[in-house]
Design an enzyme around this catalytic site. Structure first.
Site, PDB file in Angstrom:
ATOM      1  N   ASP A  54       0.845  -1.200   0.000  1.00  0.00           N
ATOM      2  CA  ASP A  54       0.000   0.000   0.000  1.00  0.00           C
ATOM      3  C   ASP A  54       0.879   1.250   0.000  1.00  0.00           C
ATOM      4  OD1 ASP A  54      -1.753   2.052   0.392  1.00  0.00           O
ATOM      5  OD2 ASP A  54      -2.625   1.279   2.256  1.00  0.00           O
ATOM      6  N   GLU A 132      31.322  11.369   3.345  1.00  0.00           N
ATOM      7  CA  GLU A 132      31.852  11.305   4.710  1.00  0.00           C
ATOM      8  C   GLU A 132      30.694  11.642   5.649  1.00  0.00           C
ATOM      9  OE1 GLU A 132      36.263  13.102   3.471  1.00  0.00           O
ATOM     10  OE2 GLU A 132      34.857  14.332   4.602  1.00  0.00           O
ATOM     11  N   GLU A 134      29.066  12.123   9.282  1.00  0.00           N
ATOM     12  CA  GLU A 134      29.342  12.353  10.698  1.00  0.00           C
ATOM     13  C   GLU A 134      28.087  12.064  11.517  1.00  0.00           C
ATOM     14  OE1 GLU A 134      32.496  15.976   9.682  1.00  0.00           O
ATOM     15  OE2 GLU A 134      30.468  16.444  10.349  1.00  0.00           O
ATOM     16  N   GLU A 185      35.496  12.675  15.611  1.00  0.00           N
ATOM     17  CA  GLU A 185      35.350  13.990  14.986  1.00  0.00           C
ATOM     18  C   GLU A 185      35.578  15.098  16.012  1.00  0.00           C
ATOM     19  OE1 GLU A 185      34.779  16.252  12.659  1.00  0.00           O
ATOM     20  OE2 GLU A 185      35.361  14.851  11.089  1.00  0.00           O
ATOM     21  N   GLU A 192      33.078   9.804  12.693  1.00  0.00           N
ATOM     22  CA  GLU A 192      32.939   9.801  11.237  1.00  0.00           C
ATOM     23  C   GLU A 192      33.481   8.475  10.704  1.00  0.00           C
ATOM     24  OE1 GLU A 192      34.069  13.366   8.969  1.00  0.00           O
ATOM     25  OE2 GLU A 192      35.378  12.073   7.766  1.00  0.00           O
ATOM     26  N   HIS A 241      29.829  15.405   3.855  1.00  0.00           N
ATOM     27  CA  HIS A 241      30.630  15.950   2.760  1.00  0.00           C
ATOM     28  C   HIS A 241      30.676  14.909   1.652  1.00  0.00           C
ATOM     29  CE1 HIS A 241      32.858  18.008   6.327  1.00  0.00           C
ATOM     30  NE2 HIS A 241      31.744  18.641   6.029  1.00  0.00           N
ATOM     31  N   ARG A 315      38.434  24.866   4.138  1.00  0.00           N
ATOM     32  CA  ARG A 315      37.354  23.938   4.497  1.00  0.00           C
ATOM     33  C   ARG A 315      36.064  24.640   4.906  1.00  0.00           C
ATOM     34  NH1 ARG A 315      39.183  18.551   5.220  1.00  0.00           N
ATOM     35  NH2 ARG A 315      41.426  18.416   4.911  1.00  0.00           N
ATOM     36  N   GLU A 335      34.785  18.323  -3.559  1.00  0.00           N
ATOM     37  CA  GLU A 335      34.079  17.974  -2.328  1.00  0.00           C
ATOM     38  C   GLU A 335      33.002  19.022  -2.078  1.00  0.00           C
ATOM     39  OE1 GLU A 335      35.041  17.435   2.474  1.00  0.00           O
ATOM     40  OE2 GLU A 335      36.369  18.605   1.191  1.00  0.00           O
ATOM     41  N   ARG A 337      30.477  20.462   0.531  1.00  0.00           N
ATOM     42  CA  ARG A 337      30.493  20.410   1.992  1.00  0.00           C
ATOM     43  C   ARG A 337      29.176  20.802   2.654  1.00  0.00           C
ATOM     44  NH1 ARG A 337      35.311  19.739   4.337  1.00  0.00           N
ATOM     45  NH2 ARG A 337      34.700  20.890   6.206  1.00  0.00           N
TER      46      ARG A 337
END
Length: 352
Positions: A54, A132, A134, A185, A192, A241, A315, A335, A337
């Site tokens: 359903d 990645e 966390e 982390e 992580e 990330h 970063r 990457e 982020r």
């Protein structure tokens, strides 16, 4: 017996491993895992014709008058669940959701990603991702009492979570999901585990499995794991990330250009890809950061991005160009982020 080798393997493994239940997994539009169990006697028919359910009970699927749905298990995703008993074992398969006339259901997140990577393949590209994720460990689901006061990469005699991470990594590897590394982390009791990059559809399945495994192993140890983007004010938020690249159909990295005049070793394809990410981030954050809580993480002062920017090392930017092995073609990637681990990975990767 079916001629499909994946289906053949499934049916043989069920007999040899004493599997008594096979769980059919799929997600709703918000990325919550949904499941129902099928007994082995029904499996051959399910592989051929799907299993009805359903759809009106699933968030974001359909209205009551259009509720008949079929779940078709993907035999290539069959795995025995290692946290369940070995006798009367339980296995799982991810499913594609279809309508009664056999067409893919447009509201199925897995189909959305499959359709998108299919378009990329028609353009000559394979979309690879390496997320990645966390998360936090808490002593229980009701509060935010942490297990430790560690920071980045800390290893202390009190790092009880090292055992949790170890059990989690071993369980993931038993399910065929390769892990690159795991570590403490920045936040207290924040951790992580990074997955080795793979094609986007396989990785989205792996992310859903990963989140469930982290929670199952935590429960086994009497603690609670949370993928909430910002569970505690004043402490770092949890991100997902996403490292990503396009490879051509011969296995060459379309993002790599050793002769890049700007010195980033990025091809024109990579730079245009980054431009697309920067242009559409305000729109796709609806998918990559889907909750009110997601925006409590995206604030100034941390490593979460707040501006439409890119850089080679910084970063705090939205897009970063990792420089760990600058001369290796297979290591060239970007990457993103901004995404968080509460996102639906199928829709998030499709949007990217």
């Amino acid at each position: 017996m079916t001629a499909n080798p994946d289906q053949d393997f499934v049916l043989k493994t069920i007999k040899s491993r004493d599997v008594h239940f096979v769980r059919f997994w799929f997600t709703d539009v918000l990325g919550a895992m949904k499941s129902f169990a099928v007994v082995p006697g029904e499996l051959e028919d399910a592989l051929a014709d799907g299993m009805g359910f359903d759809g009106s009970c699933i968030e974001g699927f359909c209205r009551t008058q259009e509720s008949d749905m079929l779940a078709y298990p993907d035999a290539s995703t069959f795995q025995v669940l290692p946290w369940r008993p070995e006798s009367n074992a339980v296995a799982r398969m991810f499913c594609d959701v279809r309508t009664p006339d056999g067409l893919p259901f447009e509201g199925d997140p897995r189909h959305v990603l499959a359709r998108t990577v299919g378009k990329a393949r028609e353009m000559g590209y394979v979309f690879n991702v390496g997320p990645e994720l966390e998360f936090y460990y808490f002593k229980g689901p009701e509060g935010a009492e942490v297990l430790d006061r560690g920071g980045y990469f800390d290893l202390t005699s009190l790092d009880y979570a090292s055992d949790l991470r170890r059990d989690t990594v071993l369980t993931l590897e038993k399910m065929g999901i390769p892990v690159e590394y795991s570590h403490h982390e920045n936040g207290p009791s924040q951790h992580e585990i990074d997955l080795r990059f793979a094609d986007a559809l396989s990785m989205a399945d792996a992310v859903m499995t990963y989140k469930l495994v982290v929670k199952e192993i935590a429960l086994k140890h009497g603690v609670y794991a949370s993928f909430m983007p910002k569970p505690m004010a004043g402490e770092p938020g949890s991100g997902m990330h996403v490292h990503q690249s396009l490879f051509d159909l011969d296995g060459n990295n379309a993002f790599f250009d050793a002769r890049d005049p700007q010195g980033y070793r990025l091809s024109d394809v990579a730079k245009r890809y980054i431009a697309g990410i920067l242009k559409y981030a305000p729109e796709f954050c609806l998918v990559t950061n889907q909750f009110v809580n997601s925006y409590k993480r995206l604030v100034c002062g941390g490593e979460a991005p707040t501006y439409l920017s890119w850089a080679s090392r910084n970063r705090s930017t939205l897009v970063r160009i990792p420089g760990y092995r600058p001369d290796r073609e297979d290591a060239c990637r970007i990457e993103l982020r901004s995404p968080d681990p509460a996102a639906n990975p199928y829709l998030a990767f499709a949007a990217m």
